[in-house]
Design an enzyme around this catalytic site. Structure first.
Site, short mmCIF file in Angstrom:
data_model
loop_
_atom_site.label_atom_id
_atom_site.label_comp_id
_atom_site.label_asym_id
_atom_site.label_seq_id
_atom_site.Cartn_x
_atom_site.Cartn_y
_atom_site.Cartn_z
CG ASP A 44 -0.49 -0.16 2.61
OD1 ASP A 44 0.80 -0.13 2.70
OD2 ASP A 44 -1.07 -0.10 3.56
CG ASP A 83 0.12 -4.09 2.16
OD1 ASP A 83 0.07 -4.86 3.00
OD2 ASP A 83 1.17 -3.16 2.16
CE LYS A 113 3.06 -5.93 3.66
NZ LYS A 113 2.33 -4.90 4.87
CD GLU A 115 0.49 -2.11 7.98
OE1 GLU A 115 -0.02 -1.20 8.92
OE2 GLU A 115 1.21 -1.40 6.91
CD GLU A 182 7.73 -0.81 7.54
OE1 GLU A 182 6.75 -1.49 7.10
OE2 GLU A 182 7.94 0.45 7.05
O1 KIV Z 1 3.25 -1.37 1.78
C1 KIV Z 1 4.58 -1.77 1.55
O2 KIV Z 1 5.19 -1.46 0.52
C2 KIV Z 1 5.10 -2.53 2.66
C3 KIV Z 1 6.59 -2.66 2.88
C4 KIV Z 1 7.16 -1.25 3.30
C5 KIV Z 1 7.01 -3.83 3.55
O3 KIV Z 1 4.41 -2.89 3.67
#
Ligand code: KIV
Length: 259
Positions: A44, A83, A113, A115, A182
């Site tokens: 994202d 994401d 993915k 968070e 991260e």
């Molecule tokens: O959104 C993204 O690019 C990420 C990376 C920084 C790991 O989550």
């Protein structure tokens, strides 16, 4: 090697580092695949790197679906991970499941993915039990930037270190195939990596993670302005692109192109 699977990524732990970059369209995805990148993250960070937003918070599901579908159309051998944007994981379990399924069914992602740590492990367990492969993400969670009041390093105190290890272990128990770490202090990231059986993929978290991820525009020197201090720039494409565009403009004005 052919198409990389989540199983391949898991099996890289202890064998070789997992190499990941972000991509937001089919051009970059095709290049990443040709360069032998294991995992393409449709991050994202798209909102910041391509849409001009200050943070990733304004990024929406339709934006991410469109970017993911573009990446998938490059038919990369790399695993494609999409994401899940801001606040989706806090919605009802059915909504989270439906949204993640859209990324696989409509956009063709191989995995998603999300968070968050221990607190969202039950949601992740539901997704993995439903056949949706999930990459975890702990440490700095950029989607929580307004709560954090800025971007900073995590895992510097014993309390934070213990919490991060608990987060990683809860995500592993929920079935993730890897965990992005991260901006975690390097010694804590190393301890996390030793405490779980799935690969940790570091960004700003030192060399002892099981793999690394960088934002493609950062590593290629395309990002306008400052990049995080942990980034290594492997090219200066802003200068290359600007020179090419100036040369083109000059030749058109001088009528030397077309020749
Ligand atoms: O959104 C993204 O690019 C990420 C990376 C920084 C790991 O989550």
């Amino acid at each position: 090697m052919g198409k990389v699977s989540t199983r391949d990524i898991r099996q890289m732990k202890g064998q070789r580092p997992v190499v990941c970059v972000t991509a937001y369209d089919c051009v970059m995805a095709g290049l990443a695949s040709e360069a032998g990148i294991d995992l393409i993250l449709v991050g994202d960070t798209l909102g910041v790197m391509q849409q001009g937003f200050e943070t990733t918070v304004p990024v929406t599901v339709p934006m991410m679906l469109m970017a993911t579908a573009s990446v998938v159309r490059a038919r990369p051998d790399s695993l494609v991970v999409a994401d899940i944007p801001f606040a989706i994981v806090r919605r009802s379990p059915d909504f989270v499941l439906e949204t993640c399924a859209r990324f696989m069914q409509e956009a063709g992602a191989d995995a998603v993915k999300i968070e968050g740590g221990e607190d969202i492990a039950p949601v992740i367990a539901t997704l993995t039990a439903s056949g949706i492969p999930v990459l975890g993400h702990i440490g700095l969670l950029p989607q929580q930037v307004y709560q954090l009041g800025g971007y900073r390093k995590f895992g510097k105190t014993e309390e934070q270190r213990d919490q991060l290890i608990r987060d990683a272990q809860a995500l592993e128990a929920a079935g993730v195939f890897g965990i992005v770490c991260e901006m975690i202090a390097a010694d804590t990231a190393a301890a996390i990596s030793q405490s779980v059986g799935v690969p940790t993929i570091g960004i700003g978290s030192g060399v002892d993670c099981d793999g690394q991820v960088l934002v493609s525009t950062d590593l290629l020197g395309l990002t306008p302005g400052r990049v995080p201090s942990f980034v290594k720039q492997y090219a200066n494409l802003r200068a290359t692109v600007k020179d090419a565009l100036s040369a083109y403009a000059g030749e058109v004005r001088e009528r030397t192109f077309p020749s």
